[in-house]
Design an enzyme around this catalytic site. Sequence first.
Site, short mmCIF file in Angstrom:
data_model
loop_
_atom_site.label_atom_id
_atom_site.label_comp_id
_atom_site.label_asym_id
_atom_site.label_seq_id
_atom_site.Cartn_x
_atom_site.Cartn_y
_atom_site.Cartn_z
N LYS A 198 -2.91 22.82 37.16
CA LYS A 198 -3.16 22.73 38.59
C LYS A 198 -3.65 24.08 39.12
O LYS A 198 -3.17 25.12 38.67
CB LYS A 198 -1.81 22.38 39.23
CG LYS A 198 -1.89 21.77 40.58
CD LYS A 198 -0.53 21.25 41.00
CE LYS A 198 -0.17 21.80 42.36
NZ LYS A 198 1.05 21.26 42.91
N LYS A 203 -2.08 30.04 42.61
CA LYS A 203 -2.30 31.46 42.89
C LYS A 203 -1.84 32.33 41.72
O LYS A 203 -2.25 33.48 41.61
CB LYS A 203 -1.58 31.86 44.18
CG LYS A 203 -0.07 31.68 44.10
CD LYS A 203 0.62 32.11 45.37
CE LYS A 203 2.13 32.17 45.23
NZ LYS A 203 2.78 30.91 44.86
N LYS A 233 11.77 27.97 37.84
CA LYS A 233 11.84 29.24 38.57
C LYS A 233 12.93 30.14 38.01
O LYS A 233 12.80 31.36 38.01
CB LYS A 233 12.05 29.00 40.07
CG LYS A 233 10.81 28.47 40.76
CD LYS A 233 10.89 28.67 42.27
CE LYS A 233 9.60 28.19 42.93
NZ LYS A 233 9.64 28.29 44.38
#
Length: 326
Positions: free
Chosen positions: A190, A193, A108
Amino acid sequence: MLSGIQPSGDLHLGNYLGAIKNWGSRAEEFDCYYFMADLHTITVRQVPADLRRRTLEQLAQYIACGLDPEKNTLFIQSHVPAHAELGWILNCYTMFGELSRMTQFKDKAAKHADNVNGGLFTYPSLMAADILLYQPDLVPVGHDQKQHVELTRNVAQRFNHIYGDVFKVPEPYIPKTGARVMSLNAPDSKMSKSMPEGCVFLMEKPEDIQRKFKRAITDSDTERCVRYDPEHKPGVANLMSIYSAVTGQSYEQIEAEFDGCGYGQFKPRVGEAVIEHLRPIREEASRILADKAYLESVYKSGAEKASYTANKTLRKVYKKIGLVAR
Ligand code: TRP
């Protein structure tokens, strides 16, 4: 049992098949707590109105997916102040080096290089607080959260070593079936979104869902038949596991059903099965979302029940570390 999902995006088929669908069936065996991790979500900059809307939508969708608020404690993280309070305390028992090794932090921080804030760094201490407050036996999570649950175990053990048995040391629980729904257009990653074309959202319109299935990547093998072989045919295997999860059929039954069919027939059939499976969920979620008074009653009583359990642990912690009782 306890778990949480960040209301950072709309819920999708991966969240549903990999997590929420399985949670619903555990309410008879376990005392279950599920929450919207809104305090975690703000470690990345959010549009305030969107965060508020998604938090309530997520609650409506939890209920529509089968989490009965009479049998499960459903709540909003920020409504139970004990999370933030224990989060601070656990910060003081979590090492800088440990936090530096978290792969989610590294990912992140790279992705949001302009906002590498302290909360992003200490996110795992807050997650440890979320968990330890409720003394759960099991914490169902996806693979990507296993490291955080392991850190939670280390922090709990460290704390218990100093102060005696305060926290139950929890186990990560990674469900085997349906645990990993892959992206429809990139079956090696995976479903997420962040890749919306390969992602099916729970509230999405049927025609959009069908378009995504028709465009799903299958495999370039010459055989072109529906056979379960995740290593050589990951796209087909992913579609088969989705189809199996929504219809309850085994891989052998699916192979038999599509014997002699090409991918051109298989893909829209999977799309239809998913649409039919999601239809009642979507309708129920919209109905619940429109009933603001009901939603409010659910999150209020959820926060009350959760606070009762959480505060018991928090009081014990305060006492152990030498804070004056309130
Ligand atoms: N970190 C989790 C995620 O990003 C969400 C989460 C926050 C969570 N607190 C938790 C999951 C406690 C399980 C238990 O998916």
